[in-house]
Design an enzyme around this catalytic site. Sequence first.
Site, PDB file in Angstrom:
ATOM      1  CB  SER A 299      -0.938   0.006   1.208  1.00 36.44           C
ATOM      2  OG  SER A 299      -1.650   1.219   1.202  1.00 36.44           O
TER       3      SER A 299
ATOM      4  CG  HIS B 242      -3.809  -1.254  -2.126  1.00 39.11           C
ATOM      5  ND1 HIS B 242      -4.876  -1.949  -2.658  1.00 39.11           N
ATOM      6  CD2 HIS B 242      -4.315  -0.515  -1.111  1.00 39.11           C
ATOM      7  CE1 HIS B 242      -5.971  -1.635  -1.993  1.00 39.11           C
ATOM      8  NE2 HIS B 242      -5.667  -0.765  -1.050  1.00 39.11           N
TER       9      HIS B 242
ATOM     10  CG  ASP C 117      -5.332   2.632   0.298  1.00 35.50           C
ATOM     11  OD1 ASP C 117      -6.279   1.871   0.044  1.00 35.50           O
ATOM     12  OD2 ASP C 117      -4.291   2.265   0.870  1.00 35.50           O
TER      13      ASP C 117
ATOM     14  CG  MET D 237      -8.566   7.342   1.842  1.00 34.67           C
ATOM     15  SD  MET D 237      -7.843   7.329   3.491  1.00 34.67           S
ATOM     16  CE  MET D 237      -6.976   5.763   3.436  1.00 34.67           C
TER      17      MET D 237
ATOM     18  CG  HIS E 293      -9.319   0.536  -1.519  1.00 32.59           C
ATOM     19  ND1 HIS E 293      -8.864   0.261  -0.247  1.00 32.59           N
ATOM     20  CD2 HIS E 293     -10.682   0.540  -1.437  1.00 32.59           C
ATOM     21  CE1 HIS E 293      -9.893   0.115   0.568  1.00 32.59           C
ATOM     22  NE2 HIS E 293     -11.012   0.284  -0.120  1.00 32.59           N
TER      23      HIS E 293
ATOM     24  CG  MET F  34     -11.528   3.594   0.871  1.00 39.58           C
ATOM     25  SD  MET F  34     -10.111   3.491   1.967  1.00 39.58           S
ATOM     26  CE  MET F  34      -8.811   3.541   0.748  1.00 39.58           C
TER      27      MET F  34
ATOM     28  CG  MET G 112     -12.533  -2.789   3.345  1.00 39.60           C
ATOM     29  SD  MET G 112     -10.897  -2.443   2.662  1.00 39.60           S
ATOM     30  CE  MET G 112     -10.092  -1.637   4.053  1.00 39.60           C
TER      31      MET G 112
ATOM     32  N   GLY H 231      -9.750   3.894   6.045  1.00 39.39           N
ATOM     33  CA  GLY H 231      -9.435   5.279   6.360  1.00 39.39           C
ATOM     34  C   GLY H 231      -7.999   5.495   6.807  1.00 39.39           C
ATOM     35  CG  PHE H 232      -6.999   6.277   9.727  1.00 44.09           C
ATOM     36  CD1 PHE H 232      -6.425   7.545   9.649  1.00 44.09           C
ATOM     37  CD2 PHE H 232      -8.363   6.176   9.990  1.00 44.09           C
ATOM     38  CE1 PHE H 232      -7.202   8.682   9.843  1.00 44.09           C
ATOM     39  CE2 PHE H 232      -9.148   7.310  10.181  1.00 44.09           C
ATOM     40  CZ  PHE H 232      -8.559   8.569  10.104  1.00 44.09           C
TER      41      PHE H 232
ATOM     42  N   GLY I   7      -2.119   0.963   9.501  1.00 47.51           N
ATOM     43  CA  GLY I   7      -1.613   0.617  10.829  1.00 47.51           C
ATOM     44  C   GLY I   7      -2.651   0.225  11.860  1.00 47.51           C
TER      45      GLY I   7
ATOM     46  CG  ASP J 271      -6.778  -2.781   2.151  1.00 46.21           C
ATOM     47  OD1 ASP J 271      -5.752  -2.639   2.827  1.00 46.21           O
ATOM     48  OD2 ASP J 271      -7.295  -1.861   1.477  1.00 46.21           O
ATOM     49  N   GLY J 272      -5.923  -4.529   5.200  1.00 48.56           N
ATOM     50  CA  GLY J 272      -5.961  -3.967   6.553  1.00 48.56           C
ATOM     51  C   GLY J 272      -5.378  -4.900   7.600  1.00 48.56           C
ATOM     52  N   GLY J 273      -4.309  -4.458   8.244  1.00 49.86           N
ATOM     53  CA  GLY J 273      -3.715  -5.254   9.321  1.00 49.86           C
ATOM     54  C   GLY J 273      -3.117  -6.570   8.871  1.00 49.86           C
TER      55      GLY J 273
ATOM     56  N   GLY K 193       0.484  -2.493   4.116  1.00 51.76           N
ATOM     57  CA  GLY K 193       1.120  -1.180   4.184  1.00 51.76           C
ATOM     58  C   GLY K 193       2.178  -1.144   5.262  1.00 51.76           C
ATOM     59  CB  SER K 194       1.977  -0.444   8.911  1.00 50.76           C
ATOM     60  OG  SER K 194       0.910  -1.328   9.108  1.00 50.76           O
TER      61      SER K 194
END
Length: 214
Positions: free
Chosen positions: A6, A31, A33, A35, A64, A66, A135, A140-141, A143, A173-175, A195-196
Amino acid sequence: MIVSPSVLAFDFANIQKEVERINQSNADWFHIDIMDGVFVPNISFGFPVMKAISKHAKKPLDVHLMIVNPDKYIKDCKNSGAEWVTVHYEACTHLHRTIQLIKNEGMKAGVALNPHTPVSVLEDIINDLDLVLIMSVNPGFGGQKFILNAVDKVKVLKDLITKKKAKTLIEVDGGVNNETGLLLTKAGADALVAGSYVFKYDDINTPINLLKAL
Ligand code: DX5
Ligand code: ZN
């Protein structure tokens, strides 16, 4: 396993350098994002930045969106180098029309589901979708903590795709990290966004290779 790092986790003061790191890695996609501060409580970056990334990117852009009213921006996606465009189910009143708009521009079409949205809402459109994005955080964020229920959703989606004989890819996507990624692989995921987890390493091939090998 398709791995899509990401861009949200980039050092934005050095975008070209970051793009080259991904180009030279074993990652599959970028990826992206987007927003709008309306659909999600954050603003990331827009199409001029995406276009600048695409000038240097040597791998497909997995976008993606959003945002509310995504129909208004499908042409901008095309003009900014998108290959895959994913819209949110929750942002589309006429989802079928939006999917056709994306396909008519010659891009692959995806639908993202927020953590509270059940997979069953896609029953009547799954055969039209190139990708479904589950998701595993509230969008939105970067991490945030992985929501475990996403693993069950991947299983339900896999069953739906098999039952309907669809060719849809499952992306999450996410974590995502090596531990949550393993659960997702076992459940049937085809692509992982990270991402993170990727960008906390100096050598980004370490996490990318770990995810690819799951
Ligand atoms: C969240 C974005 C994600 C985000 C993931 O709204 O859609 O793509 O960058 O970041 P991590 O991998 O840090 O959870
Ligand atoms: Zn994303």
